[in-house]
Scaffold this motif. Sequence first.
Motif, PDB file in Angstrom:
ATOM      1  N   HIS A 419     -21.920 -26.489 -52.186  1.00 30.85           N
ATOM      2  CA  HIS A 419     -20.827 -25.565 -51.884  1.00 30.85           C
ATOM      3  C   HIS A 419     -20.353 -25.734 -50.440  1.00 30.85           C
ATOM      4  CE1 HIS A 419     -21.230 -23.347 -55.674  1.00 30.85           C
ATOM      5  NE2 HIS A 419     -22.512 -23.642 -55.565  1.00 30.85           N
ATOM      6  N   ILE A 420     -19.032 -25.791 -50.302  1.00 29.50           N
ATOM      7  CA  ILE A 420     -18.403 -25.986 -48.997  1.00 29.50           C
ATOM      8  C   ILE A 420     -17.648 -24.724 -48.622  1.00 29.50           C
ATOM      9  CG2 ILE A 420     -16.696 -27.321 -47.693  1.00 29.50           C
ATOM     10  CD1 ILE A 420     -17.247 -29.681 -49.560  1.00 29.50           C
ATOM     11  N   ARG A 430     -21.042 -24.952 -44.114  1.00 32.09           N
ATOM     12  CA  ARG A 430     -22.184 -25.404 -44.897  1.00 32.09           C
ATOM     13  C   ARG A 430     -21.728 -26.437 -45.922  1.00 32.09           C
ATOM     14  NH1 ARG A 430     -23.952 -21.623 -49.983  1.00 32.09           N
ATOM     15  NH2 ARG A 430     -21.899 -20.910 -50.634  1.00 32.09           N
ATOM     16  N   LEU A 431     -22.679 -27.270 -46.339  1.00 27.79           N
ATOM     17  CA  LEU A 431     -22.501 -28.227 -47.424  1.00 27.79           C
ATOM     18  C   LEU A 431     -23.752 -28.106 -48.284  1.00 27.79           C
ATOM     19  CD1 LEU A 431     -21.064 -30.584 -48.839  1.00 27.79           C
ATOM     20  CD2 LEU A 431     -22.110 -32.132 -47.180  1.00 27.79           C
ATOM     21  N   GLY A 432     -23.753 -27.132 -49.181  1.00 30.91           N
ATOM     22  CA  GLY A 432     -24.940 -26.844 -49.965  1.00 30.91           C
ATOM     23  C   GLY A 432     -25.301 -25.381 -49.854  1.00 30.91           C
ATOM     24  N   ASN A 433     -26.518 -25.102 -49.426  1.00 24.69           N
ATOM     25  CA  ASN A 433     -26.990 -23.727 -49.392  1.00 24.69           C
ATOM     26  C   ASN A 433     -26.920 -23.082 -48.021  1.00 24.69           C
ATOM     27  OD1 ASN A 433     -27.801 -23.666 -52.178  1.00 24.69           O
ATOM     28  ND2 ASN A 433     -29.550 -24.948 -51.613  1.00 24.69           N
ATOM     29  N   SER A 434     -27.043 -23.881 -46.965  1.00 28.44           N
ATOM     30  CA  SER A 434     -27.121 -23.335 -45.610  1.00 28.44           C
ATOM     31  C   SER A 434     -26.353 -24.214 -44.636  1.00 28.44           C
ATOM     32  CB  SER A 434     -28.584 -23.226 -45.154  1.00 28.44           C
ATOM     33  OG  SER A 434     -29.328 -22.380 -46.006  1.00 28.44           O
ATOM     34  N   SER A 435     -26.157 -23.690 -43.433  1.00 27.76           N
ATOM     35  CA  SER A 435     -25.505 -24.427 -42.359  1.00 27.76           C
ATOM     36  C   SER A 435     -26.552 -25.210 -41.569  1.00 27.76           C
ATOM     37  CB  SER A 435     -24.763 -23.449 -41.439  1.00 27.76           C
ATOM     38  OG  SER A 435     -24.060 -24.143 -40.433  1.00 27.76           O
ATOM     39  N   TYR A 436     -26.263 -26.475 -41.320  1.00 25.48           N
ATOM     40  CA  TYR A 436     -27.185 -27.405 -40.675  1.00 25.48           C
ATOM     41  C   TYR A 436     -26.940 -27.353 -39.163  1.00 25.48           C
ATOM     42  CZ  TYR A 436     -29.826 -31.887 -40.492  1.00 25.48           C
ATOM     43  OH  TYR A 436     -30.748 -32.889 -40.270  1.00 25.48           O
ATOM     44  N   ILE A 470     -21.728 -32.648 -56.976  1.00 26.97           N
ATOM     45  CA  ILE A 470     -20.502 -31.890 -57.226  1.00 26.97           C
ATOM     46  C   ILE A 470     -20.183 -31.093 -55.967  1.00 26.97           C
ATOM     47  CG2 ILE A 470     -19.311 -30.296 -58.754  1.00 26.97           C
ATOM     48  CD1 ILE A 470     -20.421 -32.834 -60.131  1.00 26.97           C
ATOM     49  N   LEU A 471     -19.095 -31.442 -55.314  1.00 30.63           N
ATOM     50  CA  LEU A 471     -18.673 -30.783 -54.078  1.00 30.63           C
ATOM     51  C   LEU A 471     -17.643 -29.722 -54.432  1.00 30.63           C
ATOM     52  CD1 LEU A 471     -18.155 -34.114 -52.124  1.00 30.63           C
ATOM     53  CD2 LEU A 471     -20.180 -32.673 -52.064  1.00 30.63           C
ATOM     54  N   GLN A 472     -17.969 -28.472 -54.189  1.00 26.90           N
ATOM     55  CA  GLN A 472     -17.124 -27.342 -54.588  1.00 26.90           C
ATOM     56  C   GLN A 472     -16.679 -26.555 -53.364  1.00 26.90           C
ATOM     57  OE1 GLN A 472     -16.213 -25.884 -57.967  1.00 26.90           O
ATOM     58  NE2 GLN A 472     -14.785 -25.069 -56.434  1.00 26.90           N
ATOM     59  N   THR A 473     -15.359 -26.484 -53.140  1.00 31.59           N
ATOM     60  CA  THR A 473     -14.863 -25.585 -52.098  1.00 31.59           C
ATOM     61  C   THR A 473     -14.890 -24.167 -52.649  1.00 31.59           C
ATOM     62  OG1 THR A 473     -12.558 -25.866 -52.800  1.00 31.59           O
ATOM     63  CG2 THR A 473     -13.372 -27.349 -51.092  1.00 31.59           C
ATOM     64  N   ASP A 474     -15.422 -23.256 -51.855  1.00 28.07           N
ATOM     65  CA  ASP A 474     -15.602 -21.882 -52.311  1.00 28.07           C
ATOM     66  C   ASP A 474     -14.560 -20.921 -51.759  1.00 28.07           C
ATOM     67  OD1 ASP A 474     -17.758 -22.404 -53.900  1.00 28.07           O
ATOM     68  OD2 ASP A 474     -19.256 -21.887 -52.395  1.00 28.07           O
ATOM     69  N   THR A 475     -13.738 -21.386 -50.820  1.00 25.19           N
ATOM     70  CA  THR A 475     -12.723 -20.525 -50.213  1.00 25.19           C
ATOM     71  C   THR A 475     -11.435 -21.311 -50.037  1.00 25.19           C
ATOM     72  OG1 THR A 475     -13.522 -21.106 -48.001  1.00 25.19           O
ATOM     73  CG2 THR A 475     -14.404 -19.087 -48.982  1.00 25.19           C
ATOM     74  N   ILE A 476     -10.347 -20.595 -49.836  1.00 25.66           N
ATOM     75  CA  ILE A 476      -9.055 -21.242 -49.625  1.00 25.66           C
ATOM     76  C   ILE A 476      -8.857 -21.566 -48.149  1.00 25.66           C
ATOM     77  CG2 ILE A 476      -8.062 -20.093 -51.631  1.00 25.66           C
ATOM     78  CD1 ILE A 476      -6.577 -18.237 -49.669  1.00 25.66           C
ATOM     79  N   LEU A 477      -7.687 -22.104 -47.830  1.00 20.86           N
ATOM     80  CA  LEU A 477      -7.341 -22.541 -46.471  1.00 20.86           C
ATOM     81  C   LEU A 477      -8.328 -23.575 -45.945  1.00 20.86           C
ATOM     82  CD1 LEU A 477      -6.065 -19.294 -44.682  1.00 20.86           C
ATOM     83  CD2 LEU A 477      -4.730 -21.189 -45.605  1.00 20.86           C
ATOM     84  N   GLN A 478      -8.737 -24.480 -46.838  1.00 19.04           N
ATOM     85  CA  GLN A 478      -9.609 -25.584 -46.431  1.00 19.04           C
ATOM     86  C   GLN A 478      -8.834 -26.898 -46.509  1.00 19.04           C
ATOM     87  OE1 GLN A 478     -13.649 -26.054 -47.548  1.00 19.04           O
ATOM     88  NE2 GLN A 478     -13.906 -23.924 -48.190  1.00 19.04           N
ATOM     89  N   PRO A 479      -8.971 -27.738 -45.482  1.00 24.65           N
ATOM     90  CA  PRO A 479      -8.327 -29.055 -45.512  1.00 24.65           C
ATOM     91  C   PRO A 479      -9.117 -29.991 -46.408  1.00 24.65           C
ATOM     92  CG  PRO A 479      -9.721 -28.897 -43.588  1.00 24.65           C
ATOM     93  CD  PRO A 479      -9.799 -27.553 -44.285  1.00 24.65           C
TER      94      PRO A 479
END
Length: 589
Positions: A419-420, A430-436, A470-479
Amino acid sequence: MKFSLSLWALCLVQWTHAATVFFPVTLTWSNRTVAGVSRQVILTNGQFPGPPLRINQGDNVEFLVDNRCPFNTTIHFHGIEQLGTPWSDGVPGVSQRSITPNTSFLYKWTATEYGAYWYHAHHRGSLEDGLYGPIYITPAASVQKPFSLITTDPAQLRAMIRAEIVTSPVLLSEWRVLTSEEIWAAEIASGTDAFCANALLINGKGSITCLPRAEIDALTTPVQKTSLGDGLKLTDMACFPPNITETVFNFPHNYAAIPPTMFEGCVPSQGPQELFTVNAANQYVSWDLISTAGLLELTFSVDEHDMWVYAIDGRYIEPLKVNAVTVPNSNRYSVLIPLTQPAGDYAVRMVSASINQFLNTTAIMRYQGVSQLTRPSNPWIQINNAAARTDTVFLNESIVVPFPALVPSNNIAQTFFLHINQVGVAYRWRLGNSSYGLELEEAQPLLFNQNSIPGDLIVRTKNNTWIDLILQTDTILQPPHPIHKHSNKHFIIGQGNGTFSWGSVAEAVQAVPGNFNLQTPQYRDTFHTLPAVTGLSWTAIRYHVVNPGAFLLHCHIQVHQSGGMVLAMLDGVDAWPVIPANYSIAAGF
């Protein structure tokens, strides 16, 4: 399996003629004028951009880094698979410890593949301070070329091959007058995501151009207007304002802490302009368009000239004739340009293709023997990335076919849903579960300790298995997010708008077959997700685990990577590599 066997056979052919190429670089932190503005820059052997590394497929590379900067660094070789050398991938906290000031590190790897690549900093935001340079790997004689799909004329084919032999890197980037650490400090203080640049550069050359208010308003695209909503306009840097997300996200902000030039406060400056001299007698010129940008997607064109795109990310494709190519961050597009126009000067144009800002710069392509501009050349593209003519052809990624085509396996061992989105504040991702977090760069490297960072930031796979991400954007206003997989290339098998609501790719293919390509998918080391302007989007990629080691998957927008859009990939945990003694932690690495 056919792919793996053919790759192994190719490697055997290459390695029988392998040479060892020693490439020493000294890094310094020096004052330099870029785009007409003086600031501190990382110089590589006294140069910005760094010097080119040109080698043959199968060569062994010894890349010695002497760090004379007053801060830590590492160097990553973007797109190089590091087959059997995961300790040379150049990621602090993953494959090595950082190279501290006044110390050195010797990277060793084999050029198993061919084509255009690049090297760049992989410590904090140092990429945006100028540490990058091109790599070109000349194909082995056994590699089949795609030029016969353009023409069967023997003279033309010879001209194309000659052009490729002397192909030149063209580095495409943006530039900021603030250093990467100044940007990071300003993001923390202001709570904003720093998504604006000050200038565009071609081979490190360019200027800061400030457009009149009326022109900015007139050039604002319909998509930008939708994102801005009522009451907001682009800033005087033709960029989204920092408060664009306020109506959607309730992130804390301190706009008073934003320094000038980060979102607005455009001050024009004059820098040098790149000049390319070409010889019409050669019939073609070959350029490797390399995006070293840390922020923006960039569109490239040459006035009145067609381009044949013949390779992407270092690998041949079935050539496509276009007038403009959009190059996402870190990608490489190799092009042949027919030199068929009347002798003269032609503008080489580069503009931002990112929704958050429009910027532009120009270089000159001059036919040999012409000393000055003879007439204005006619553009294919406008400053805002729109077509300047009704017949302008932009590269259509959906019709790109690798040459030769590769077919991925459908025997999938694991599927990971990643999830992005932003986490807590606008500049954390984040890319997954948490922020790195950036602090993890100083952890004991994962190559030596697979549990040195939190487990929710790690994906573990087994050797010789096929993996779906599977890369999923979870919010809008993302490039579009240019997602880079370290080590091996991957197949881009599907994309779509909305939410990926299926349990696997196999289920999704049954439901929406038109969103997938499993027969001739693109084969890349970096590929951008679909933008999520007013709705969500997803991207499916597939790769074969063939190189055990600790690697990264991350967004190549630098502020997103620094902000945590990163995931550690422990590939082949059941066949973990034995680390050579001279690269062990005990040896200082």
